[in-house]
Design a protein around this motif. Sequence first.
Motif, PDB file in Angstrom:
ATOM      1  N   THR A  29       0.850  -1.190   0.000  1.00 27.85           N
ATOM      2  CA  THR A  29       0.000   0.000   0.000  1.00 27.85           C
ATOM      3  C   THR A  29       0.881   1.233   0.000  1.00 27.85           C
ATOM      4  O   THR A  29       2.026   1.192   0.447  1.00 27.85           O
ATOM      5  CB  THR A  29      -0.969  -0.008   1.204  1.00 27.85           C
ATOM      6  OG1 THR A  29      -1.933   1.019   1.035  1.00 27.85           O
ATOM      7  CG2 THR A  29      -0.244   0.179   2.509  1.00 27.85           C
ATOM      8  N   ILE A  30       0.343   2.313  -0.499  1.00 23.45           N
ATOM      9  CA  ILE A  30       1.068   3.586  -0.534  1.00 23.45           C
ATOM     10  C   ILE A  30       0.338   4.559   0.380  1.00 23.45           C
ATOM     11  O   ILE A  30      -0.883   4.744   0.270  1.00 23.45           O
ATOM     12  CB  ILE A  30       1.151   4.152  -1.958  1.00 23.45           C
ATOM     13  CG1 ILE A  30       1.948   3.197  -2.846  1.00 23.45           C
ATOM     14  CG2 ILE A  30       1.778   5.546  -1.958  1.00 23.45           C
ATOM     15  CD1 ILE A  30       1.986   3.581  -4.308  1.00 23.45           C
ATOM     16  N   LYS A  32      -1.033   7.932   1.532  1.00 21.81           N
ATOM     17  CA  LYS A  32      -1.467   9.092   0.737  1.00 21.81           C
ATOM     18  C   LYS A  32      -1.502  10.396   1.539  1.00 21.81           C
ATOM     19  O   LYS A  32      -1.352  11.456   0.977  1.00 21.81           O
ATOM     20  CB  LYS A  32      -2.864   8.842   0.165  1.00 21.81           C
ATOM     21  CG  LYS A  32      -2.963   7.638  -0.715  1.00 21.81           C
ATOM     22  CD  LYS A  32      -2.425   7.921  -2.071  1.00 21.81           C
ATOM     23  CE  LYS A  32      -2.692   6.741  -2.989  1.00 21.81           C
ATOM     24  NZ  LYS A  32      -1.921   6.784  -4.189  1.00 21.81           N
ATOM     25  N   GLN A  33      -1.737  10.312   2.836  1.00 22.66           N
ATOM     26  CA  GLN A  33      -1.968  11.507   3.644  1.00 22.66           C
ATOM     27  C   GLN A  33      -0.825  11.779   4.619  1.00 22.66           C
ATOM     28  O   GLN A  33       0.117  11.000   4.706  1.00 22.66           O
ATOM     29  CB  GLN A  33      -3.287  11.347   4.414  1.00 22.66           C
ATOM     30  CG  GLN A  33      -4.490  11.058   3.556  1.00 22.66           C
ATOM     31  CD  GLN A  33      -4.847  12.183   2.608  1.00 22.66           C
ATOM     32  OE1 GLN A  33      -4.690  13.348   2.935  1.00 22.66           O
ATOM     33  NE2 GLN A  33      -5.318  11.841   1.419  1.00 22.66           N
ATOM     34  N   THR A  34      -0.974  12.857   5.388  1.00 22.00           N
ATOM     35  CA  THR A  34       0.049  13.261   6.358  1.00 22.00           C
ATOM     36  C   THR A  34      -0.325  12.885   7.801  1.00 22.00           C
ATOM     37  O   THR A  34       0.395  13.239   8.720  1.00 22.00           O
ATOM     38  CB  THR A  34       0.290  14.783   6.291  1.00 22.00           C
ATOM     39  OG1 THR A  34      -0.938  15.456   6.595  1.00 22.00           O
ATOM     40  CG2 THR A  34       0.796  15.206   4.921  1.00 22.00           C
ATOM     41  N   PRO A  42       3.641  10.942   3.094  1.00 21.19           N
ATOM     42  CA  PRO A  42       2.983  10.660   1.821  1.00 21.19           C
ATOM     43  C   PRO A  42       3.964  10.009   0.840  1.00 21.19           C
ATOM     44  O   PRO A  42       5.135  10.379   0.779  1.00 21.19           O
ATOM     45  CB  PRO A  42       2.549  12.049   1.332  1.00 21.19           C
ATOM     46  CG  PRO A  42       2.377  12.840   2.594  1.00 21.19           C
ATOM     47  CD  PRO A  42       3.462  12.334   3.514  1.00 21.19           C
ATOM     48  N   ASN A  43       3.467   9.022   0.113  1.00 22.78           N
ATOM     49  CA  ASN A  43       4.206   8.245  -0.892  1.00 22.78           C
ATOM     50  C   ASN A  43       5.142   7.203  -0.301  1.00 22.78           C
ATOM     51  O   ASN A  43       5.895   6.577  -1.052  1.00 22.78           O
ATOM     52  CB  ASN A  43       4.934   9.151  -1.886  1.00 22.78           C
ATOM     53  CG  ASN A  43       3.957  10.028  -2.643  1.00 22.78           C
ATOM     54  OD1 ASN A  43       2.923   9.542  -3.102  1.00 22.78           O
ATOM     55  ND2 ASN A  43       4.255  11.297  -2.743  1.00 22.78           N
ATOM     56  N   TYR A  45       5.957   3.615   0.730  1.00 21.73           N
ATOM     57  CA  TYR A  45       5.460   2.324   0.263  1.00 21.73           C
ATOM     58  C   TYR A  45       5.556   1.349   1.433  1.00 21.73           C
ATOM     59  O   TYR A  45       6.646   1.097   1.939  1.00 21.73           O
ATOM     60  CB  TYR A  45       6.318   1.856  -0.915  1.00 21.73           C
ATOM     61  CG  TYR A  45       5.760   0.698  -1.683  1.00 21.73           C
ATOM     62  CD1 TYR A  45       4.798   0.893  -2.681  1.00 21.73           C
ATOM     63  CD2 TYR A  45       6.185  -0.593  -1.426  1.00 21.73           C
ATOM     64  CE1 TYR A  45       4.303  -0.171  -3.403  1.00 21.73           C
ATOM     65  CE2 TYR A  45       5.691  -1.670  -2.145  1.00 21.73           C
ATOM     66  CZ  TYR A  45       4.744  -1.452  -3.135  1.00 21.73           C
ATOM     67  OH  TYR A  45       4.255  -2.508  -3.843  1.00 21.73           O
ATOM     68  N   ASP A  72     -13.906   7.748  -0.760  1.00 20.67           N
ATOM     69  CA  ASP A  72     -12.865   8.384  -1.576  1.00 20.67           C
ATOM     70  C   ASP A  72     -13.529   9.101  -2.744  1.00 20.67           C
ATOM     71  O   ASP A  72     -14.764   9.145  -2.850  1.00 20.67           O
ATOM     72  CB  ASP A  72     -11.805   7.367  -2.023  1.00 20.67           C
ATOM     73  CG  ASP A  72     -12.333   6.298  -2.965  1.00 20.67           C
ATOM     74  OD1 ASP A  72     -13.459   6.448  -3.512  1.00 20.67           O
ATOM     75  OD2 ASP A  72     -11.624   5.295  -3.176  1.00 20.67           O
ATOM     76  N   LYS A  78     -12.961   4.360   2.033  1.00 19.21           N
ATOM     77  CA  LYS A  78     -11.564   4.771   2.067  1.00 19.21           C
ATOM     78  C   LYS A  78     -10.763   3.928   3.052  1.00 19.21           C
ATOM     79  O   LYS A  78     -11.229   3.639   4.151  1.00 19.21           O
ATOM     80  CB  LYS A  78     -11.529   6.243   2.499  1.00 19.21           C
ATOM     81  CG  LYS A  78     -10.282   6.976   2.210  1.00 19.21           C
ATOM     82  CD  LYS A  78     -10.475   8.455   2.567  1.00 19.21           C
ATOM     83  CE  LYS A  78      -9.364   9.269   2.010  1.00 19.21           C
ATOM     84  NZ  LYS A  78      -9.542  10.688   2.304  1.00 19.21           N
TER      85      LYS A  78
END
Length: 173
Positions: A29-30, A32-34, A42-43, A45, A72, A78
């Motif tokens: 999963t990646i 996405k949020q802070t 974020p980002n 992996y 989402d 989500k």
Amino acid sequence: MSEFMKSLLKDILIAIVLATIILFFIRPTIVKQTSMQPTFNPNDYVILYKRAYAKKMPKRGDVIVFQSKLKDEKGKDKLLIKRVIGLPEDVISVRDNNLYINGKLYSEDYLNDGITPGFVDDLKVPDGEYFVMGDNRVVSLDSRSPEVGTIKKSQIKGKAVLRLFPFNKIKRF
């Protein structure tokens, strides 16, 4: 059968076995949020162990990914990544920027700002459910909010066990 065919069949069999293991046990999963900073950015992996709670219960401090009731941009439920804070039957309070579990001040060295804003008044976590929060409490939408609330074990998709990217921050959890 030629050596080439034997080698090819062996490679295909290995690929099928590896794919089966990956699909059954782990989920990439990646982030996405802070809301989990500084633990995850974020980002990042992350690898989830999907079977982590097949025979045991989540523990306080575990970082999990779960299916929320939030939607989402495509209207699907989500996935959120949060830390387990409250276990079934725990009493959770948030006041004066502090977190209390069962009446005792709970210290957390992984928090982004070192505070837990908001207000939760002696919420008893229902049996079979968990109270979760992000490590970046100032921006995290989590169990403090009625939109997320406590979560059931059945909503949990996996436990974060490994950050694979960025490569300079590879870490087991």
